[in-house]
Enzyme design. Structure first.
Site, PDB file in Angstrom:
ATOM      1  CG  ASP A  27       9.480  17.666  -7.783  1.00 21.70           C
ATOM      2  OD1 ASP A  27       9.574  16.726  -8.606  1.00 21.70           O
ATOM      3  OD2 ASP A  27       8.768  17.612  -6.767  1.00 21.70           O
ATOM      4  CG  HIS A  44      12.579  13.459 -16.986  1.00 23.19           C
ATOM      5  ND1 HIS A  44      12.326  14.073 -15.784  1.00 23.19           N
ATOM      6  CD2 HIS A  44      12.107  12.184 -16.849  1.00 23.19           C
ATOM      7  CE1 HIS A  44      11.731  13.211 -14.956  1.00 23.19           C
ATOM      8  NE2 HIS A  44      11.580  12.061 -15.584  1.00 23.19           N
ATOM      9  CG  LEU A 138      27.723  29.248 -12.421  1.00 24.80           C
ATOM     10  CD1 LEU A 138      26.978  30.112 -11.410  1.00 24.80           C
ATOM     11  CD2 LEU A 138      26.736  28.804 -13.487  1.00 24.80           C
TER      12      LEU A 138
END
Ligand code: IPE
Ligand code: IPE
Ligand code: MG
Length: 250
Positions: A27, A44, A138
């Site tokens: 955020d 973004h 991962l």
């Protein structure tokens, strides 16, 4: 075949020094851009860069699962222009990054209600998951059009459709039908951007997760910041309902 994982409420999971599973609410992109008098989308764009760095940092530290909240089921409420830009960025990231993920041994998973996405994006998601399905260094899970309430309702409804009649759902059935049956519950949750709330992220799965909040805005999040969160995590005593004395005897 779904691997059986310990559930924090049915069993007491082992806690490793390095969290096996980190879940992050990324955020603060909009505020980062606003501070620089830039459009929100610039935040973004920077945010995508931090995703790349964070994936790398997690691999180097031996984290096995990284789950990132990219777009919530409530983010459709944003201005149409911002939603479209976010979709474009998502498409671009999938087009550019999947091959790199593949080369680096990373398995990609996208979770959420994908039906709301257009067919091109859905195809890219399917391809990205299929191309990386056998990787195990991962597991990178991107939560997109994801909501914790959607996840729980979807699990219940899917299970009900498979089990008509009077059967009762138990925890194992719930876990198997939620969006992350392939991952253990998150050990460490991180939210950047200063807010101390869950915003409808992994409501079921965060039952016993350690919650870390930082004021750092996501585009400023660094490997050093990740290490601070992990160090904080290592100082927590995870009791899972027991007393401190019981934990130390264990
Ligand atoms: C998080 O940053 C990214 C998404 C929700 C897609 P925000 O866009 O929420 O940034 P702030 O909270 O407005 O600063
Ligand atoms: C949560 O951030 C969702 C993502 C990071 C994808 P928001 O910025 O949407 O959360 P609220 O609205 O401040 O709770
Ligand atoms: Mg926000």
């Amino acid at each position: 075949m779904i691997r059986k994982f310990f559930s924090s409420t049915s069993d007491i999971p082992e806690s490793a020094a390095v969290p096996r599973h980190i879940a992050i609410i990324m955020d603060g992109n909009g505020r980062w851009a606003k501070k620089r008098l830039m459009p929100r989308v610039a935040g973004h764009v920077q945010g995508v860069e931090r995703v790349r760095d964070t994936v790398q940092a997690c691999i180097e530290r031996g984290v096995e699962y990284l789950t990132l909240f990219a777009f919530s089921s409530e983010n459709w409420r944003r201005p149409q222009e911002e939603v479209s830009k976010l979709m474009e960025l998502f498409i671009l990231a999938l087009e550019r990054e999947v091959e790199k993920l593949n080369r680096n041994g990373i398995r990609l998973k996208i979770v959420g209600d994908l039906e709301r996405f257009d067919s091109r994006l859905r195809q890219l998601i399917r391809d990205g998951e299929a191309r990386t399905a056998d990787k195990d260094r991962l597991t990178l899970t991107i939560a997109a059009n994801y909501g914790g309430r959607w996840d729980i309702l979807n699990a219940v409804n899917t299970w009900l459709a498979e089990n008509p009649g009077s059967a009762r759902m138990d925890e194992a059935a719930m876990n198997a039908h939620l969006a992350l049956p392939f991952a253990p519950e998150p050990d460490l949750f991180i939210r950047t951007g200063g807010e101390q709330r869950i915003s409808n992220f992994l409501l079921w799965q965060l039952a016993y997760t350690e919650l870390y909040f930082t004021d750092t805005l996501w585009p400023d999040f660094s490997a050093g910041e990740l290490d601070r969160a992990i160090t904080w995590y290592q100082q927590r005593e995870r009791r899972f309902g027991r007393t401190s004395e019981q934990v130390r005897q264990h």
